[in-house]
Every structure is written in structure tokens, then in C-alpha cells.
Design a protein around this motif. Structure first.
Motif, PDB file in Angstrom:
ATOM      1  N   HIS A  82      -4.913  -0.450  -4.796  1.00 23.10           N
ATOM      2  CA  HIS A  82      -3.899  -1.281  -4.154  1.00 23.10           C
ATOM      3  C   HIS A  82      -2.540  -0.586  -4.170  1.00 23.10           C
ATOM      4  O   HIS A  82      -1.823  -0.561  -3.163  1.00 23.10           O
ATOM      5  CB  HIS A  82      -3.807  -2.645  -4.848  1.00 23.10           C
ATOM      6  N   ALA A  83      -2.186   0.007  -5.317  1.00 24.10           N
ATOM      7  CA  ALA A  83      -0.897   0.698  -5.427  1.00 24.10           C
ATOM      8  C   ALA A  83      -0.804   1.851  -4.428  1.00 24.10           C
ATOM      9  O   ALA A  83       0.239   2.042  -3.790  1.00 24.10           O
ATOM     10  CB  ALA A  83      -0.700   1.213  -6.856  1.00 24.10           C
ATOM     11  N   ALA A  85      -2.463   2.068  -1.581  1.00 22.21           N
ATOM     12  CA  ALA A  85      -2.403   1.474  -0.234  1.00 22.21           C
ATOM     13  C   ALA A  85      -0.970   1.073   0.102  1.00 22.21           C
ATOM     14  O   ALA A  85      -0.495   1.313   1.222  1.00 22.21           O
ATOM     15  CB  ALA A  85      -3.341   0.274  -0.141  1.00 22.21           C
ATOM     16  N   VAL A  86      -0.287   0.477  -0.861  1.00 20.45           N
ATOM     17  CA  VAL A  86       1.102   0.063  -0.643  1.00 20.45           C
ATOM     18  C   VAL A  86       2.003   1.288  -0.501  1.00 20.45           C
ATOM     19  O   VAL A  86       2.809   1.370   0.436  1.00 20.45           O
ATOM     20  CB  VAL A  86       1.582  -0.851  -1.795  1.00 20.45           C
ATOM     21  N   LEU A  87       1.862   2.248  -1.419  1.00 20.74           N
ATOM     22  CA  LEU A  87       2.721   3.431  -1.422  1.00 20.74           C
ATOM     23  C   LEU A  87       2.632   4.232  -0.131  1.00 20.74           C
ATOM     24  O   LEU A  87       3.647   4.630   0.436  1.00 20.74           O
ATOM     25  CB  LEU A  87       2.355   4.328  -2.613  1.00 20.74           C
ATOM     26  N   LYS A  89       1.025   3.176   2.740  1.00 22.17           N
ATOM     27  CA  LYS A  89       0.764   2.312   3.897  1.00 22.17           C
ATOM     28  C   LYS A  89      -0.625   2.580   4.488  1.00 22.17           C
ATOM     29  O   LYS A  89      -0.782   2.786   5.699  1.00 22.17           O
ATOM     30  CB  LYS A  89       1.860   2.470   4.953  1.00 22.17           C
ATOM     31  N   SER A  91      -4.932   1.545   4.642  1.00 19.98           N
ATOM     32  CA  SER A  91      -5.863   0.429   4.511  1.00 19.98           C
ATOM     33  C   SER A  91      -6.463   0.470   3.113  1.00 19.98           C
ATOM     34  O   SER A  91      -6.423   1.502   2.424  1.00 19.98           O
ATOM     35  CB  SER A  91      -6.979   0.540   5.552  1.00 19.98           C
TER      36      SER A  91
END
Length: 127
Positions: A82-83, A85-87, A89, A91
Motif C-alpha cells: 500500500h505504501a 502504491a501511494v508513493l 501512484k 495500482s
């Protein structure tokens, strides 16, 4: 004299655009690793290609090719995935592959430009 039919992976390589270019890079499949979601992603791609008008035989050959490969599948760390994916951008799926490559400290094979850029940035930052 009649030539024997090519193995499934060779027939698939001729049937699918891009497959021939990557087949040579996968000469040692015993060294291939991926997150468990690989199976679901391949089915998703197969469905998409078939819906776009690809011949059912070509799709079946590609799936058969995958089934012949010796790929070790692994769990991922959901929080770290998740980290990433956020960092970057990405999927959730792409972040799983990036996380896994980082865990193995191994290169990430992809045709996806955004994922390749994230992999270059992330993997080069690891010590």
C-alpha cells in the motif's frame, strides 16, 4: 518428412505480439518469482485480449505457455504494498510486483512504463 509441432510456448510466441521478444529473456524459468496475484492478472489479460477480438486459440496457447513455466509464487506485505502504491501512484497490483522485486533485490520485468519508472526509482534507492 513432416516437422513435429512446435512446443506450446513456441506456438504461443508466434501467436501473441510481444511474446517472441520476451521468450529469449526467460530461458531459465526456475529463477522466476512473482506474487500470488500473477495467476489472476494473467486470466484478466486473457479475458481482455479475447474480448478485443484475439483468437481463442492464441489466448489458450498463452495460458498453456504460462502453465508450463516454473514460477515460484509468494505472499506480499499488504502494508508495504500500500505504501508503495501511494508513493509511486501505482495500482495495488503493480505495487505488489514492485514490493516483491525490492524484497528479492531483483530486477522487475515489465512492459508497463509507469511501473518501470517506479521500479528504477525505488530499486536504485535500496542499499
Amino acid at each position: 518428412m513432416k516437422r513435429a509441432a512446435a512446443p506450446v510456448h513456441r506456438r504461443a510466441a508466434r501467436a501473441l505480439p510481444g511474446a517472441a521478444a520476451t521468450r529469449g529473456r526467460l530461458q531459465r524459468p526456475e529463477f522466476l518469482h512473482a506474487p500470488y496475484l500473477l495467476e489472476h492478472e494473467l486470466v484478466g489479460v486473457a479475458l481482455k485480449k479475447q474480448r478485443l477480438g484475439w483468437r481463442a486459440e492464441a489466448v489458450a496457447l498463452a495460458l498453456a505457455n504460462h502453465a508450463e513455466m516454473d514460477i515460484t509464487l509468494h505472499r506480499t506485505d499488504a502494508e508495504a504494498q500500500h505504501a508503495l502504491a501511494v508513493l509511486y501512484k501505482l495500482s495495488a497490483y503493480d505495487a505488489a510486483y514492485l514490493w516483491f522485486a525490492a524484497e528479492l533485490k531483483a530486477p522487475l520485468a515489465t512492459f508497463d512504463k509507469k511501473l518501470a519508472q517506479a521500479a528504477n526509482a525505488h530499486l536504485s534507492s535500496l542499499s
